[in-house]
Motif scaffolding. Sequence first.
Motif, mmCIF file in Angstrom:
data_model
loop_
_atom_site.group_PDB
_atom_site.id
_atom_site.type_symbol
_atom_site.label_atom_id
_atom_site.label_comp_id
_atom_site.label_asym_id
_atom_site.label_seq_id
_atom_site.Cartn_x
_atom_site.Cartn_y
_atom_site.Cartn_z
ATOM 1 N N CYS A 154 10.738 -0.717 8.729
ATOM 2 C CA CYS A 154 11.355 -1.215 8.044
ATOM 3 C C CYS A 154 11.024 -3.046 7.674
ATOM 4 C CB CYS A 154 12.774 -1.253 8.792
ATOM 5 S SG CYS A 154 14.627 -1.690 7.278
ATOM 6 N N PRO A 155 10.563 -3.622 8.839
ATOM 7 C CA PRO A 155 10.058 -5.095 8.395
ATOM 8 C C PRO A 155 9.163 -5.196 7.333
ATOM 9 C CG PRO A 155 10.463 -4.467 10.968
ATOM 10 C CD PRO A 155 10.873 -3.572 10.710
ATOM 11 N N LEU A 156 8.412 -4.082 7.760
ATOM 12 C CA LEU A 156 7.156 -4.463 7.155
ATOM 13 C C LEU A 156 7.515 -4.054 5.584
ATOM 14 C CD1 LEU A 156 4.156 -5.394 6.577
ATOM 15 C CD2 LEU A 156 3.257 -2.419 7.249
ATOM 16 N N LEU A 165 7.377 -2.517 -1.459
ATOM 17 C CA LEU A 165 6.012 -1.797 -1.932
ATOM 18 C C LEU A 165 5.670 -0.938 -0.981
ATOM 19 C CD1 LEU A 165 4.810 -4.921 -3.990
ATOM 20 C CD2 LEU A 165 5.346 -2.848 -4.861
ATOM 21 N N PHE A 166 6.217 -1.239 0.676
ATOM 22 C CA PHE A 166 5.220 -0.449 1.432
ATOM 23 C C PHE A 166 5.277 0.829 1.636
ATOM 24 C CE2 PHE A 166 4.602 0.604 5.861
ATOM 25 C CZ PHE A 166 3.004 0.761 6.611
ATOM 26 N N ILE A 183 3.453 3.813 2.944
ATOM 27 C CA ILE A 183 4.320 5.292 4.039
ATOM 28 C C ILE A 183 3.923 7.005 2.541
ATOM 29 C CG2 ILE A 183 6.033 6.221 4.713
ATOM 30 C CD1 ILE A 183 7.441 3.325 5.252
ATOM 31 N N ASN A 184 4.422 6.610 1.658
ATOM 32 C CA ASN A 184 4.519 8.039 1.062
ATOM 33 C C ASN A 184 2.772 8.255 1.137
ATOM 34 O OD1 ASN A 184 7.019 7.900 0.380
ATOM 35 N ND2 ASN A 184 6.298 7.036 -2.000
ATOM 36 N N ALA A 185 2.497 7.913 0.886
ATOM 37 C CA ALA A 185 0.049 7.677 0.837
ATOM 38 C C ALA A 185 0.159 8.099 2.640
ATOM 39 C CB ALA A 185 -0.644 6.982 0.790
ATOM 40 N N ALA A 235 -4.927 8.915 -2.160
ATOM 41 C CA ALA A 235 -3.724 9.242 -1.574
ATOM 42 C C ALA A 235 -2.837 8.533 -1.995
ATOM 43 C CB ALA A 235 -4.295 9.287 -0.868
ATOM 44 N N LEU A 236 -2.951 6.968 -2.700
ATOM 45 C CA LEU A 236 -2.146 6.434 -3.004
ATOM 46 C C LEU A 236 -1.143 6.488 -4.495
ATOM 47 C CD1 LEU A 236 0.025 3.142 -2.387
ATOM 48 C CD2 LEU A 236 -2.222 2.520 -2.987
#
Length: 121
Positions: free
Chosen positions: A57-59, A66-67, A71-73, A99-100
């Motif tokens: 969450c902080p990132l 955008l992070f 995570i999806n990748a 993957a991204l």
Amino acid sequence: MVNLVIRVVINAVALFVADLLLRGMTLTRDAGGLILVAVVFGVVNALIKPVVQLLSCPLTILTLGLFTFVINALMLILTQFLTGLVAGDLIAFNNFWWALAAGVIISIVSTVLSWFLSEER
């Protein structure tokens, strides 16, 4: 039960569309294998993704959301690993960047399909 089947079909279609658009992603053309990948991807998204999102969450806030694409990748790469353990190479990516890109396409396609197939219209 119907919602679960709809979610699996949406995941399968989104994965298939990403495979059609990206040359760095390979996905099985077998219907059973595609459904297996969609089910594993759904389980990974339901069980592991919320924990990863909470821990990152902080990132995610720092990168203005955008992070989430990273995570999806990572969830797609985990799906690749898990399906590889169970049934061989049903899904594969040449590298993280493919993957991204697949994660972005899958997110867009599944969101659009969910709009059309949602019961709460």
